[in-house]
Design an enzyme around this catalytic site. Structure first.
Site, PDB file in Angstrom:
ATOM      1  N   HIS A 181     -31.723  56.981  31.122  1.00 17.06           N
ATOM      2  CA  HIS A 181     -32.163  57.690  29.919  1.00 17.06           C
ATOM      3  C   HIS A 181     -31.630  59.119  29.841  1.00 17.06           C
ATOM      4  O   HIS A 181     -31.965  59.856  28.911  1.00 17.06           O
ATOM      5  CB  HIS A 181     -33.702  57.691  29.880  1.00 17.06           C
ATOM      6  CG  HIS A 181     -34.286  57.921  28.532  1.00 17.06           C
ATOM      7  ND1 HIS A 181     -35.072  59.012  28.236  1.00 17.06           N
ATOM      8  CD2 HIS A 181     -34.207  57.194  27.384  1.00 17.06           C
ATOM      9  CE1 HIS A 181     -35.460  58.951  26.974  1.00 17.06           C
ATOM     10  NE2 HIS A 181     -34.950  57.854  26.430  1.00 17.06           N
ATOM     11  N   LYS A 183     -29.379  62.277  29.002  1.00 17.51           N
ATOM     12  CA  LYS A 183     -28.486  62.623  27.894  1.00 17.51           C
ATOM     13  C   LYS A 183     -27.791  63.941  28.228  1.00 17.51           C
ATOM     14  O   LYS A 183     -28.365  65.027  28.080  1.00 17.51           O
ATOM     15  CB  LYS A 183     -29.265  62.755  26.579  1.00 17.51           C
ATOM     16  CG  LYS A 183     -29.752  61.421  25.994  1.00 17.51           C
ATOM     17  CD  LYS A 183     -30.938  60.886  26.741  1.00 17.51           C
ATOM     18  CE  LYS A 183     -31.420  59.566  26.164  1.00 17.51           C
ATOM     19  NZ  LYS A 183     -32.238  59.710  24.977  1.00 17.51           N
ATOM     20  N   ASP A 188     -15.334  70.287  30.262  1.00 18.19           N
ATOM     21  CA  ASP A 188     -14.859  71.339  31.166  1.00 18.19           C
ATOM     22  C   ASP A 188     -16.056  72.065  31.757  1.00 18.19           C
ATOM     23  O   ASP A 188     -16.826  71.459  32.485  1.00 18.19           O
ATOM     24  CB  ASP A 188     -13.885  72.276  30.455  1.00 18.19           C
ATOM     25  CG  ASP A 188     -12.569  71.589  30.106  1.00 18.19           C
ATOM     26  OD1 ASP A 188     -12.242  70.575  30.774  1.00 18.19           O
ATOM     27  OD2 ASP A 188     -11.887  72.029  29.174  1.00 18.19           O
TER      28      ASP A 188
END
Length: 507
Positions: A181, A183, A188
């Site tokens: 889950h 995110k 870079d």
């Protein structure tokens, strides 16, 4: 015994740090309040601290439409690495544009003799990413086939979905057992931490949050290493759409459950422990140079928090509990979750603490399951039932003046924002926020892989951004009262009330 020793040792370190900070504040006259110094001190005894450099730019935003633009722009300009972790990648036109951006960046990398080393690493959940004939895997296969040496797609599979359970649970519901889950979207040395998935609704009309940390290599390196570690214990997508594990790694659902969890925990904790050691060494170096620092340089700290209880990792849970426990009597906590389903421990702390709480959750019409087909269509009603039980408990305990429940409303939108803002006593701007993937519910704590960051700041510009974000979300809300649950659309059928206690730990 060892865990007990560590617990008391950590509290001793916290006390020593508090005394040192008290003396330091008196001697140096630094503008940071003693309470804020104490928060920073306590956090860094438990988790890795990443101090943002003076050239770093932090942007807090709650309009997800801009997030798509940022993702596209950052992918196109990345030179060394693109690292993306999400529950899944959608299959619509907007998601295809993201894939096209990755293809463009990889093509440019191959054509540039001076910068041919761009690597793209994608981490998704296996069950959600494999659902349907057209899915996240099929979206990424053309890139994997064309740029095999530069592209990695990892599909995490929970060790709890195995055997007969894996055979019997329908594809639409197998993700209720546990998912990847996290995110994180990294380009870079800049990174976006969010609760939003890579799907068109999050780019258009699904309310969420994100924070962009610009040129923060220390934070970016940590999350890049974390995604790599989770990727190492995940199934690897192959150009022919098959999957396999890295050599020597225990299989998540064919191998022994305990062996997989132990190996995965060891690999992931290597990242956490290495970062912690690096931070402590850096802190010593900074302390020796502290007298030469100008006012304003040392004003923002980032603490990565990881929760992976199926693998025996529960840093985020411990830190969140301690934060809720230590919130002062006259401080204010704004807490939001798209799916209001607090764990018993979190609920007990909210109802028993001294801080003022304003909790924001989705009204039925902006719940992500509103209008869904079949059994899933009853989930908003289950959340109404859970919210009413919480509200009734607040009233029974006489906490109405201290604990307030709000509902978010926005026509044609759904609500997915999650996080926390902490206001110290007497302050009109927050000094701390939690932002990332956890929802403060049972799933986030016990079933899924989660990550978020705690940002602690005394930078007035950043505090103002946090305040504006919090107020923007709450401005679209109404406070829950007795009359709220008397409305016709709040009627909950008996069967939903009976079933909710049995299934509430799965959503």
């Amino acid at each position: 015994i060892f865990d007990l020793f560590i617990y008391f040792f950590s509290d001793l370190i916290t006390l020593i740090s508090f005394i040192w900070l008290f003396c330091s504040a008196r001697m140096t006259g630094r503008k940071c309040t003693l309470c804020l110094q104490f928060i920073i001190s306590w956090y860094q005894t438990f988790v890795t601290r990443c101090q943002t450099p003076t050239y770093a730019r932090t942007i807090i935003h709650c309009c997800v439409c801009l997030c798509l633009f940022l993702l596209q722009a950052r992918i196109k300009t990345a030179k060394r690495r693109v690292v993306m972790a999400s529950l899944y990648l959608g299959t619509g036109q907007l998601e295809q544009e993201l894939v096209d951006c990755m293809e463009e960046a990889l093509q440019r990398s191959q054509a540039n003799a001076h910068a041919p080393d761009l690597k793209v690493s994608i981490l998704l959940d296996y069950t959600r990413g494999s659902r349907g004939q057209i899915n996240s895997r099929t979206m990424l296969l053309p890139l994997l086939q064309r740029f095999t040496s530069q592209m990695r797609v990892s599909l995490y599979h929970t060790p709890d979905l195995r055997g007969l359970l894996r055979l019997l649970v329908p594809q639409r519901f197998n993700e209720t057992i546990g998912v990847q889950h996290i995110k994180v979207y990294l380009f870079d040395d800049s990174i976006i931490i969010s609760g939003a998935n890579l799907s068109d609704s999050y780019f258009t009309n699904r309310q969420d949050r994100y924070v962009l940390l610009e040129n923060c290599r220390e934070v970016a390196d940590f999350f890049s290493d974390l995604v790599d570690a989770v990727g190492d214990v995940s199934l690897q997508l192959q150009p022919d759409d098959s999957v396999n594990m890295l050599e020597g790694m225990v299989h998540p659902y064919k191998g022994n459950r305990q062996d997989f969890s132990a190996a995965a925990r060891q690999r992931i904790m290597e990242v956490v422990n290495t970062a912690h050691i690096r931070q402590r060494l850096t802190s010593r170096s900074e302390d020796s140079e502290d007298e030469g620092m100008s006012e304003g340089e040392d004003d923002t700290w980032v603490f990565p928090l990881v929760q992976m209880k199926p693998l025996g990792i529960q840093v985020d849970e411990q830190v969140t509990q301690r934060l809720l426990t230590d919130a002062g009597p006259d401080s204010t906590v704004f807490l939001t979750s798209g799916y209001f389903n607090l764990t018993r421990a979190y609920m007990r702390l909210v109802l028993g603490a001294g801080a003022n709480y304003r909790i924001l959750t989705a009204s039925p019409e902006v719940n992500g399951f509103f209008g869904a087909k079949g059994v899933a269509g009853a989930i908003p009603a289950a959340y109404i039932h859970i919210a009413r039980q919480f509200y009734n408990k607040v009233c029974r305990l006489g906490q109405q003046e201290r604990v307030h429940l709000h509902e978010y409303h926005r026509s044609q939108w759904t609500f997915h924002a999650k996080g926390l803002w902490y206001y110290l006593q007497g302050q009109d701007r927050p000094c701390l926020t939690l932002i990332g993937s956890p929802n403060f519910g049972y799933r986030s704590v016990h079933r899924d892989l989660e990550a978020q960051i705690a940002i602690v700041t005394e930078n007035e510009e950043l505090q103002s951004q946090l305040q504006e974000e919090q107020e923007t979300l709450y401005r679209r809300s109404t406070e829950v009262s007795d009359s709220t649950f008397e409305q016709p659309d709040r009627h909950v059928q008996l069967w939903v009330k009976l079933v909710t206690p049995l299934i509430k730990n799965f959503f």
